[in-house]
Design an enzyme around this catalytic site. Sequence first.
Site, PDB file in Angstrom:
ATOM      1  N   ARG A 104     136.822  15.707 -42.254  1.00 55.86           N
ATOM      2  CA  ARG A 104     137.399  14.704 -43.153  1.00 55.86           C
ATOM      3  C   ARG A 104     138.634  15.258 -43.849  1.00 55.86           C
ATOM      4  O   ARG A 104     138.612  16.387 -44.372  1.00 55.86           O
ATOM      5  CB  ARG A 104     136.350  14.302 -44.193  1.00 55.86           C
ATOM      6  CG  ARG A 104     136.840  13.382 -45.299  1.00 55.86           C
ATOM      7  CD  ARG A 104     137.176  12.002 -44.789  1.00 55.86           C
ATOM      8  NE  ARG A 104     137.344  11.085 -45.908  1.00 55.86           N
ATOM      9  CZ  ARG A 104     137.921   9.903 -45.806  1.00 55.86           C
ATOM     10  NH1 ARG A 104     138.381   9.493 -44.628  1.00 55.86           N
ATOM     11  NH2 ARG A 104     138.015   9.124 -46.863  1.00 55.86           N
ATOM     12  N   LEU A 128      92.535  15.588 -50.745  1.00 55.66           N
ATOM     13  CA  LEU A 128      92.300  15.961 -52.138  1.00 55.66           C
ATOM     14  C   LEU A 128      92.571  14.795 -53.085  1.00 55.66           C
ATOM     15  O   LEU A 128      91.728  14.432 -53.891  1.00 55.66           O
ATOM     16  CB  LEU A 128      93.196  17.143 -52.541  1.00 55.66           C
ATOM     17  CG  LEU A 128      93.138  18.428 -51.715  1.00 55.66           C
ATOM     18  CD1 LEU A 128      94.094  19.460 -52.311  1.00 55.66           C
ATOM     19  CD2 LEU A 128      91.735  18.986 -51.640  1.00 55.66           C
ATOM     20  N   THR A 188     103.004  19.206 -57.945  1.00 52.37           N
ATOM     21  CA  THR A 188     104.339  18.918 -58.460  1.00 52.37           C
ATOM     22  C   THR A 188     105.021  20.188 -58.947  1.00 52.37           C
ATOM     23  O   THR A 188     104.375  21.187 -59.275  1.00 52.37           O
ATOM     24  CB  THR A 188     104.270  17.924 -59.639  1.00 52.37           C
ATOM     25  OG1 THR A 188     103.583  18.561 -60.731  1.00 52.37           O
ATOM     26  CG2 THR A 188     103.539  16.650 -59.238  1.00 52.37           C
ATOM     27  N   GLU A 190     102.046  18.913 -52.510  1.00 56.35           N
ATOM     28  CA  GLU A 190     101.369  20.210 -52.637  1.00 56.35           C
ATOM     29  C   GLU A 190     101.421  20.749 -54.064  1.00 56.35           C
ATOM     30  O   GLU A 190     101.556  21.945 -54.291  1.00 56.35           O
ATOM     31  CB  GLU A 190     101.967  21.247 -51.668  1.00 56.35           C
ATOM     32  CG  GLU A 190     102.018  20.821 -50.225  1.00 56.35           C
ATOM     33  CD  GLU A 190     100.643  20.667 -49.601  1.00 56.35           C
ATOM     34  OE1 GLU A 190      99.632  20.906 -50.298  1.00 56.35           O
ATOM     35  OE2 GLU A 190     100.568  20.301 -48.420  1.00 56.35           O
ATOM     36  N   ARG A 198     101.810  25.600 -49.828  1.00 56.57           N
ATOM     37  CA  ARG A 198     103.004  25.722 -50.660  1.00 56.57           C
ATOM     38  C   ARG A 198     104.078  26.559 -49.996  1.00 56.57           C
ATOM     39  O   ARG A 198     105.274  26.305 -50.172  1.00 56.57           O
ATOM     40  CB  ARG A 198     102.613  26.282 -52.034  1.00 56.57           C
ATOM     41  CG  ARG A 198     101.946  25.215 -52.882  1.00 56.57           C
ATOM     42  CD  ARG A 198     101.301  25.706 -54.136  1.00 56.57           C
ATOM     43  NE  ARG A 198     100.655  24.572 -54.796  1.00 56.57           N
ATOM     44  CZ  ARG A 198      99.735  24.679 -55.752  1.00 56.57           C
ATOM     45  NH1 ARG A 198      99.337  25.877 -56.146  1.00 56.57           N
ATOM     46  NH2 ARG A 198      99.210  23.597 -56.295  1.00 56.57           N
ATOM     47  N   ILE A 241      97.023  10.446 -48.036  1.00 56.25           N
ATOM     48  CA  ILE A 241      96.555  11.510 -47.151  1.00 56.25           C
ATOM     49  C   ILE A 241      97.396  11.527 -45.877  1.00 56.25           C
ATOM     50  O   ILE A 241      97.392  10.561 -45.104  1.00 56.25           O
ATOM     51  CB  ILE A 241      95.064  11.329 -46.808  1.00 56.25           C
ATOM     52  CG1 ILE A 241      94.240  11.188 -48.095  1.00 56.25           C
ATOM     53  CG2 ILE A 241      94.583  12.490 -45.955  1.00 56.25           C
ATOM     54  CD1 ILE A 241      94.393  12.334 -49.072  1.00 56.25           C
ATOM     55  N   SER A 242      98.120  12.625 -45.670  1.00 56.51           N
ATOM     56  CA  SER A 242      98.930  12.773 -44.460  1.00 56.51           C
ATOM     57  C   SER A 242      98.025  12.840 -43.236  1.00 56.51           C
ATOM     58  O   SER A 242      96.953  13.444 -43.278  1.00 56.51           O
ATOM     59  CB  SER A 242      99.780  14.047 -44.540  1.00 56.51           C
ATOM     60  OG  SER A 242     100.699  13.967 -45.610  1.00 56.51           O
ATOM     61  N   HIS A 252     130.137  13.626 -48.488  1.00 56.02           N
ATOM     62  CA  HIS A 252     130.391  12.598 -47.469  1.00 56.02           C
ATOM     63  C   HIS A 252     130.987  11.323 -48.059  1.00 56.02           C
ATOM     64  O   HIS A 252     131.447  10.446 -47.305  1.00 56.02           O
ATOM     65  CB  HIS A 252     129.098  12.235 -46.739  1.00 56.02           C
ATOM     66  CG  HIS A 252     128.710  13.195 -45.658  1.00 56.02           C
ATOM     67  ND1 HIS A 252     128.273  14.469 -45.901  1.00 56.02           N
ATOM     68  CD2 HIS A 252     128.703  13.048 -44.293  1.00 56.02           C
ATOM     69  CE1 HIS A 252     127.994  15.074 -44.762  1.00 56.02           C
ATOM     70  NE2 HIS A 252     128.260  14.243 -43.771  1.00 56.02           N
TER      71      HIS A 252
END
Length: 392
Positions: free
Chosen positions: A277, A132, A374, A372, A252, A164-165, A347
């Site tokens: 810790r 897209l 904002t 997907e 989404r 593009i993934s 941490h």
Amino acid sequence: MMTQNDYAAQQEALENERMILETVDRFLDRHVRPVAMKLEHEDIYPDEIVERMKELGLFGAVIPAEYGGLGLRPSTYAKVIEKIASVWMSVSGIINSHLIMAHIVNKRGTQAQREHFLPRFATGELRGGLALTEPDCGTDLQAVRTTALRDGNGYVINGTKTWISNGIKGTCFALLVKTDPKAEPRHAGMSMFIAEKGDGFAHSKRLEKLGYKGIDSAELVFDNYRISADCLVGGEEGHGMASAIAGLELGRVNVAARGVGVAQAALDEAVRYSQQRKTFGKPIHQHQAIALKLADMATRTEAARLLTQRAADALDRGERCDYEAGMAKLFATEAALENSIEAMRIHGGYGYSKEFLVERLYRDAPLLVIGEGTNEIQRLVIAKRLIERNPV
């Protein structure tokens, strides 16, 4: 009122879901968790993990069984994604983009397109994603400039997609284009194709990212790429935006589930470390400042999970769910971002070290509030649907 047959069917579905989730847990423990940190730090594509996912049928997770898929309900799929994302979020992205493409074909494609593509998607023979975004067009999809102009029995496509993934490793993409650049309203001139790589369709080098390592993100370049009219989703021009929206509803829910997974992972790491810790002679979880953080993190995670489940349940029923999916995506991804930061603070200095998982979560979480759609866009969608549902 639930009949005995309905109850039996429900129990069978729950048992099947339990078995699938246990299988996913074993896969993650054996094949992902031991190598995730090394592959992520070196930004190496997880080829062996992908092959294992093929064997498990995960590339066909939501594809109907009649086409060779697992036929999972969106609600079960969301739970699978949450588990994967809690171990290594990038792996969930490899199947998410692919399954958005499959979902579009299943919901909006012709019968011939379903029969041709879905079995090959289910096995992973064809893998890919959703194309897209463009260099000058992100959220405003109606502004895409990639064109597909009719030429005889097919179309000629020119333009560029970016971020593009699966852009490099993938071989097939749901491609949003303009078939009529002058149409008004603009969405009336938009169409979607299922485009396989070939002459005139190339990818760029891998785009470097802060997080979300391992998975390949790239530009896709179309230079007089010819494609058959048979690959036009639905067989008619002008329905590209509707196809994109249909895919993004599943996307989404997926991103919301990823947010839950990252939020849960951050919580788990914080709970574990806070008991190991010690400062001022006692485990740090006994200090009120830390206890309050843990309580907020746990509440955010559970609330995100419930919103995501609600949106997935709506998809199960085949209902329009942009309102529910928008809420889930918005809240769950913000929960992931907040939990990752809080885990790092709990941490202390070690949270900034690459030896600890929380450093990766802190880098991965920001993608989720952008991808997907904002979170700013999600707020606009939610508000618009809210007014539509409550007219004065």
